[in-house]
Design a protein around this motif. Structure first.
Motif, PDB file in Angstrom:
ATOM      1  N   ALA A 151      47.483 -23.108  18.887  1.00 25.87           N
ATOM      2  CA  ALA A 151      46.705 -23.353  17.695  1.00 25.87           C
ATOM      3  C   ALA A 151      45.140 -23.510  18.050  1.00 25.87           C
ATOM      4  O   ALA A 151      44.492 -22.859  17.393  1.00 25.87           O
ATOM      5  N   LYS A 152      44.837 -23.519  19.411  1.00 24.04           N
ATOM      6  CA  LYS A 152      43.439 -23.463  19.698  1.00 24.04           C
ATOM      7  C   LYS A 152      43.040 -21.889  19.824  1.00 24.04           C
ATOM      8  O   LYS A 152      42.117 -21.613  19.459  1.00 24.04           O
ATOM      9  N   ARG A 209      44.249 -19.696  18.002  1.00 31.61           N
ATOM     10  CA  ARG A 209      44.384 -19.087  16.723  1.00 31.61           C
ATOM     11  C   ARG A 209      42.810 -19.456  16.071  1.00 31.61           C
ATOM     12  O   ARG A 209      42.156 -18.577  15.587  1.00 31.61           O
ATOM     13  N   ARG A 210      42.291 -20.451  16.589  1.00 26.02           N
ATOM     14  CA  ARG A 210      40.953 -20.981  16.151  1.00 26.02           C
ATOM     15  C   ARG A 210      39.777 -20.329  16.756  1.00 26.02           C
ATOM     16  O   ARG A 210      38.801 -19.995  15.964  1.00 26.02           O
ATOM     17  N   ASP A 244      38.920 -16.788  15.284  1.00 25.77           N
ATOM     18  CA  ASP A 244      37.872 -16.979  13.977  1.00 25.77           C
ATOM     19  C   ASP A 244      36.439 -17.253  14.245  1.00 25.77           C
ATOM     20  O   ASP A 244      35.585 -16.956  13.654  1.00 25.77           O
ATOM     21  N   SER A 245      36.571 -18.071  15.549  1.00 23.66           N
ATOM     22  CA  SER A 245      35.062 -18.622  15.767  1.00 23.66           C
ATOM     23  C   SER A 245      34.260 -17.667  16.781  1.00 23.66           C
ATOM     24  O   SER A 245      32.961 -17.648  16.929  1.00 23.66           O
TER      25      SER A 245
END
Length: 775
Positions: A141-142, A144-145, A148-149
């Motif tokens: 999950a990290k 995946r973030r 985008d960042s």
């Protein structure tokens, strides 16, 4: 990323530049791929890769195990190229050239405009790869973030360090200075990884479908191509936890236990498998599922059938059989009767343990034996707390798990031999187990929840009640199991012991015959016990000797040249009383096959068991004046004691011989004092003079009392008895009464009279009981 530093040059660099009074973020270090051979012990500096990464050390951690090393947490800044190596010791120092600019990572719009479609294609593949993974994992999950960042130009380097690539492919990405080149080299790696995950998911799905067709409850584990991935192991373990949770919810455990198990299963789901507590929690939950919370067996309550079973298994023991039949009768009238707490007390070898197994067989229940002899830790009864390493439940809960029902017959063997130590008193722990008012909510330290023991039939065995704590003895119904008489031993031998020994030694009744007279001879001359264990061993010795005779006879019959000889000398097996008896171990007749059945008589007993160990000399000993018989009781059985007295010329003093205890010595002095004080009443004379004045005449007599046969038995067995009991035995030697054995008047005792009484100092004799327990 984290990197380990263990070479001498690198460790010197960390100590000199990173740990010596300067801030970590003020020092930029160069990280270059290691191209040296790991198996080489050469201390020379290897050939350095021409491209490296400039980085900042965020954290430094040192350790001495298994060898001294540092662990660095570094973050990359930019690529550099080595121009010249300045020095190699104490750590390498080189002149470098920066290849990409630091501000390039902050200007994302310009890079995106220049790269355009190539950047979007890379981003699409990266997102597809991450979404194929398990998003419930925090690291996924990290990641995946971060997609985008972070700026797009930083993604190739990050994903290359995560996905599966070879070392050569990673070096190629490092050498690619231009961003467009890095994108082109990384996209094929992402596509290859995506295709591999698709193939793995397809294979896993087909494998699960096949497993569901084979086993509907729990899929089997299959190994394809000789390897199992970590994802497969995690998924299988997850399935086991789900199945365990279903078992917990469908079990019939109590509400309190169900609440505790559901709480533990939630903790288990969040717990990594590498934690030691994971295995402990899982073992605890599996034990809770396996315990028989409401599973029980149906009792057989037919009293007539129960009586037949008990009579077939055991001879005598009428008191025990009566108590079992009473329990069955009450169970017929009341279904929810609590299990009784029985305690069989008797000498060894009388069948206390075996009768407990017969009771379970009669009731149709499961049987479990718990040996308590020498137990000195209360955790054996209540279990260990789960906070300890290697904790496990107590013997009560383990026994319930073994039998699988909540109403078994538990035999607590040797409850009188519990010990006490620094780990606690197990006898005190048994107070809760053996209390019908408390054991419905027995709490084991390992379970930490209440378990109902009220339906368990507890039977304890002991040799004596003297060593059982009074509080524990008060909770049990004590049933005395006396020793067997000679008649009962003969019946037990011919009903149970002899058939058992014949089966153990491969013999048949057509090969050996043991008459009851021979059995009586074994009991009286070769054994002296309350039970039948020694009798069983003697019968086993006889069967072994007969087995040798039978085996040798079969071997001789196999030879035809010996057959006629055997027929011609068959009469040697039969002897008359006047002739010399045949020895079963006689080697002179080994060439002859024995006549069947082999009869065991007194001559065969002497050949097999040797000369008699005990002589029945009661009548011979009592024919002479001054001999009396005393009966002594011990937890191991009884003993007959011959106490002798004689008179001789002297000064009227009493002389005692033998290893007598203080009680017997006091009894002898009390006896002679009582006789002197009552000499006129019983008209006792000594050489024509009153016996009380014997000390004043030169021809007076002294008394000498000794015990030649049972000196140690007297001092050991009577040390717990009162002096008046011994006084009665000694008086019977000296005082002439009706049928008495008066030494003063030269009279002998009755052969059938033996003292087992308690007397007072005023010569009042009280009957203590029959001699059955002593014989």
């Amino acid at each position: 990323m984290r990197t380990s530093v263990d070479s001498p040059r690198n460790m010197q660099l960390v100590r000199s530049r990173l740990l010596k009074g300067t801030s970590l973020r003020s020092t930029i270090i160069g990280v270059i791929p290691n191209t040296s051979d790991p198996t080489s012990d050469c201390d020379d500096l290897p050939n350095l890769h021409r491209i490296g990464t400039a980085a900042l050390a965020v954290q430094v951690v040192g350790s001495n195990w298994p060898k001294p090393h540092y662990t660095l947490l570094v973050t990359g800044l930019c690529r550099f190229q080595i121009l010249q190596l300045l020095k190699e010791k104490p750590y390498p120092v080189a002149e470098v050239q920066q290849l990409d600019r630091l501000e390039q990572f902050t200007n994302g719009h310009k890079s995106e405009e220049e790269l355009g479609e190539l950047s979007e294609q890379f981003y699409k593949y990266a997102v597809q790869l991450v979404e194929m993974l398990d998003m419930s994992v925090p690291a996924v999950a990290k990641l995946r973030r971060l997609l985008d960042s972070l700026p797009r130009e930083a993604l190739p380097d990050i994903l290359t360090s995560i996905i599966r690539t070879t070392n050569q492919e990673k070096l190629q990405i490092l050498d690619a200075v231009r961003l467009e080149e890095r994108f082109k080299m990384t996209i094929p790696l992402l596509v290859r990884q995506i295709e591999g995950l698709k193939l793995l998911q397809k294979t896993r799905k087909s494998k699960q479908d096949d497993d569901k067709r084979v086993v509907a409850i729990r899929p089997n584990r299959r190994i394809s191509h000789g390897s199992i991935t970590e994802d497969e192991e995690e998924e299988e373990d997850h399935d086991d936890v789900v199945i365990l949770e279903k078992k917990i919810r469908t079990s019939s455990m109590s509400e309190q236990a169900l609440k505790v198990c559901l709480k533990e299963i939630k903790r288990l789901k969040k717990m990594p498998q590498s934690m030691p507590e994971y295995a402990l929690t899982r073992n605890y939950l599996e034990l809770m599922v396996e315990l028989p919370w409401n599973k029980s067996t149906k009792d057989r309550l037919e009293i007539r059938a129960a009586r037949i079973v008990l009579d077939n298994d055991h001879y005598a023991m009428e008191k025990l059989k009566k108590r079992v039949l009473e329990y069955l009768a009450v169970r017929q009238l009341k279904n929810n009767l609590k299990g009784p707490i029985l305690c069989f007390v008797g000498p060894p070898g009388v069948g206390k343990t075996s009768v407990g197994r017969s009771i379970a067989k009669t009731l149709g229940r499961e049987f479990h034996r718990i040996a308590l002899g020498g137990v000195c830790d209360q955790s054996d009864i209540r279990g260990h707390r789960r906070t300890y390493v290697g904790s496990m439940p107590g013997r009560i809960i383990n026994g319930l798990k073994t039998v699988g029902v909540n109403n078994p017959v538990f035999l607590l063997d040797e409850v009188d031999k519990l010990a006490k130590s620094l780990q606690g008193d197990p006898a005190a722990a048994l107070l809760e187990v053996l209390d019908p008012e408390q054991n419905h909510s027995f709490t084991d330290h390992y379970l930490n929840v209440a378990f109902d023991l009220s339906q368990v039939l507890f039977i304890a065995t002991a040799n004596t009640t003297a060593t059982i704590p009074p509080a524990l003895l008060d909770r049990m119904e004590v049933i005395q199991v006396p020793g067997y008489t000679q008649e009962e031993k003969i019946e037990i031998a011919h009903r149970h012991l002899i058939p058992k020994q014949l089966e153990l030694h491969g013999l048949t009744p057509q090969q050996i015959q043991i008459p009851q007279v021979t059995t009586l001879g074994i009991i009286t001359r070769y054994t002296r016990e309350a039970g039948v264990r020694a009798l069983d061993r003697k019968l086993g010795a006889i069967c072994r000797a007969v087995a040798v005779k039978v085996a040798e006879g079969q071997h001789k019959e196999a030879k035809p040249d010996r057959a006629e000889v055997g027929e011609g000398e068959d009469c040697k097996e039969h002897v008359t009383e006047d002739a010399k008896p045949e020895s079963i171990s006689d080697t002179a007749d080994l060439a002859l096959p024995p006549e069947m059945p082999i009869l065991i008589d007194f001559h065969a007993l002497k050949d097999i068991l040797g000369p008699p160990m005990y002589d029945m000399e009661v009548s011979e000993r009592l024919n002479q004046p001054g001999v009396a018989i005393g009966l002594a009781w011990t937890p191991l059985g009884g003993e007959i004691m011959f106490v002798e007295a004689s008179r001789m010329d002297g000064e009227g003093q009493l002389t005692l011989t033998g290893q007598l205890g203080d009680v017997m010595k006091e009894s002898a002095h009390l006896a002679i004092s009582w006789l002197r004080s009552n000499a006129k009443r019983y008209q006792l004379t000594n050489g024509g003079q009153p016996w009380g004045h014997a000390a004043e005449h030169p021809g007076s007599y002294s008394l000498c009392m000794c015990n030649r046969e049972r000196v140690s038995a007297i001092s050991a067995t009577l040390k717990m008895r009162s002096a008046p009991e011994c006084l009665c035995v000694v008086l019977s030697q000296l005082l002439p009464s009706q049928g008495g054995c008066g030494l003063a008047e030269r009279e002998s005792c009755l052969p059938a009279l033996a003292w087992k009484v308690v007397g007072s100092l005023s010569a009042k004799v009280l009957l203590l009981g029959c001699g059955r327990h002593c014989l």
